[in-house]
Design an enzyme around this catalytic site. Structure first.
Site, PDB file in Angstrom:
ATOM      1  CG  HIS A   1     -15.353 -63.525  15.450  1.00 43.01           C
ATOM      2  ND1 HIS A   1     -15.909 -62.605  14.574  1.00 43.01           N
ATOM      3  CD2 HIS A   1     -15.521 -63.010  16.680  1.00 43.01           C
ATOM      4  CE1 HIS A   1     -16.390 -61.581  15.276  1.00 43.01           C
ATOM      5  NE2 HIS A   1     -16.168 -61.801  16.551  1.00 43.01           N
TER       6      HIS A   1
ATOM      7  CG  ASP B   1     -15.546 -64.546  24.527  1.00 42.40           C
ATOM      8  OD1 ASP B   1     -16.267 -64.571  23.520  1.00 42.40           O
ATOM      9  OD2 ASP B   1     -15.619 -63.658  25.390  1.00 42.40           O
TER      10      ASP B   1
END
Ligand code: SDX
Length: 432
Positions: free
Chosen positions: A310, A367
């Protein structure tokens, strides 16, 4: 600039010239160096192609601390909102800035509920697509096309029209998303049921058929509600920045949200939830995990561990932690023994022990686990990013509204470092 104002001084080491730049502090989090005067004062641009160190706006909506794994909406921690609130209340919070009282909540719930139907002509939009069209392609078209139906709410300078557009988008995204699913499986569209809450209504529009009675499973409805909250907003991510840039040109809100959907579709962004399930299917069993870990580390191999890493979170993604807990809970309550969840947890364990992932601070993101729950709920992988877009519409609309209401709104227009050819004269084709 007053003497007491905090500043940074930038000095050109070749010429000795320097410029004082104001420092702006937020409520919490990193302060910013205001570089708006930099070009006028130095003839230089800043250079930050992927915006790794650039603040694009002021916002009051979401705060993320990547080191501490903190995500707050209007000051409320995501863990508290998921545990204590619901989709409708958090949508109100993001849009309006504070939690609603009972009357405000009921009014908002009623308004959104009674905007869930779409114009009957919208059904024809879908019929132009092939049945095997990716639902995200359908959503880009359908949402952008809503501009053609709501001429009464396209004046972005009219507060009431902004509010109606915001309500219509939040309300109708669930209906359109369900229609995209139904269209892809060849089943008839199901109209909204105003007696149901948002998440239950969405599940009924997705999974009921006219031929049978349908009872919403409360476990799935609660999980859906929480998944929507977890995906609602996330500061200035790629798709939100796309919506803001589109909105800065004064494009209508439906067109702006359609641009956000298009950006979210990318596998590096919202498209990752579908890619995670496809990756787990390709890995197949625990014995092949080391092979894929090596592929993810190999610079000559484009393969990345989908659902890992991320830009902001360098410790853990709080949403992944909540989703992992829910994945367990939903599968247990549904009595599903999902090998892919076992595989995902083993993949996470092995990756997080590997120096490559540790050094780069690559952890599971939102996700990584969401697809496992959505699959257990009966959604095809092609619908996963549509569900992300459904939830993120609340954030996009809230950020768009905040931007339009910003007094200093100007069109976003970045500059560049030009590295192309210097001036040269045209040469006739006979002489080339
Ligand atoms: C979302 O911004 C948001 O807030 C997004 C989001 C939201 O709610 O809006 O949180 C939603 O988009 C989550 C991210 C979903 N995407 C994925 O899961 C795809 C896989 N992850 C990556 O591609 C990547 O981690 C990103 C896109 C998420 C972040 O990219 P960055 O910040 O630009 O990091 P990078 O590509 O510069 O990588 C840094 C290093 C590189 O290695 P080195 O060149 O330093 O040796 O880490 C490596 C990368 O190769 N790396 C990975 C990796 N992610 C980064 N290596 C293997 N597998 C991965 N998943």
């Amino acid at each position: 600039m007053s003497d007491t104002e905090k500043t940074f001084t930038l000095t050109n080491d070749q010429t000795g010239e320097s410029v004082k730049l104001p420092v702006r502090d937020g409520t919490i989090g990193p302060s910013v160096i205001d570089v708006r005067a930099l070009y006028a004062e130095t003839g230089h641009f800043t250079f930050d192609p992927s915006f790794t160190a650039t603040g694009s706006c002021k916002s009051r909506i979401t705060y993320i601390d990547g080191e501490e794994g903190i995500l707050m909406h209007r000051g409320y921690m995501i863990e508290q909102l998921v545990e204590k609130s619901n989709f409708m209340e958090v949508a109100y919070l993001l849009l309006n800035g504070n939690l609603p009282d009972q009357t405000q909540y009921e009014d908002f719930r009623h308004t959104i509920t009674y905007h869930t139907m779409v114009h009957e002509q919208v059904h024809n939009f879908f019929r132009g697509f092939r049945r095997d069209a990716h639902p995200m392609a359908v959503m880009c078209g359908a949402v952008g096309g809503l501009s053609a139906f709501y001429h009464d709410s396209l004046d972005i300078w009219d507060e009431r029209q902004r509010e109606i557009s915001a309500h219509r988008l939040i309300a109708k995204m669930g209906t359109l998303a369900a229609m995209a699913h139904k269209y892809s499986i060849g089943q008839p569209f199901v109209y909204p049921d105003n007696s149901l809450d948002y998440a239950s209504n969405f599940l009924k529009m997705c999974f009921s058929v006219p031929a049978e009675k349908y009872e919403v499973n409360p476990i799935l409805a609660e999980a859906m509600d929480k998944i929507l909250i977890l995906h609602m907003d996330h500061e200035q991510n790629a798709s939100t920045s796309t919506v803001r840039l589109a909105g800065s040109s004064q494009a209508n809100p439906f067109a702006c949200i359609a641009s956000g959907i298009a950006c979210l579709w990318g596998p590096s962004h919202g498209g990752a939830n579908q890619e995670v399930l496809e990756m787990l299917a390709e890995i197949g069993n625990k014995k092949r995990i080391p092979e894929f870990i090596e592929k993810a580390k190999d610079k000559n191999d484009p393969f990345r561990l989908m659902g890992f890493g991320h830009r902001v979170y360098k410790n853990f993604d709080p949403r992944a932690n909540v989703l992992k807990k829910y994945a367990d809970q939903v599968l247990q309550e549904l009595g599903i023994q999902d090998e892919q969840l076992e595989l995902a947890m083993e993949l996470e364990r092995i990756a997080l022990e590997d120096p490559y992932f540790i050094e780069r601070k690559l952890f599971p993101n939102v996700d990584f686990y969401s697809g496992i729950i959505l699959k257990a709920m009966g959604f095809p992988t092609s619908m996963f990013t549509v569900l992300f877009a459904l939830a993120r519409t609340v954030g996009w609309v809230s950020q768009w509204k905040e931007m339009i209401e910003e007094p200093s709104l100007r069109i976003g227009r970045p500059r560049q470092l030009y590295v192309g050819p210097a001036k040269r004269d045209y040469i006739d084709i006979k002489k080339r």
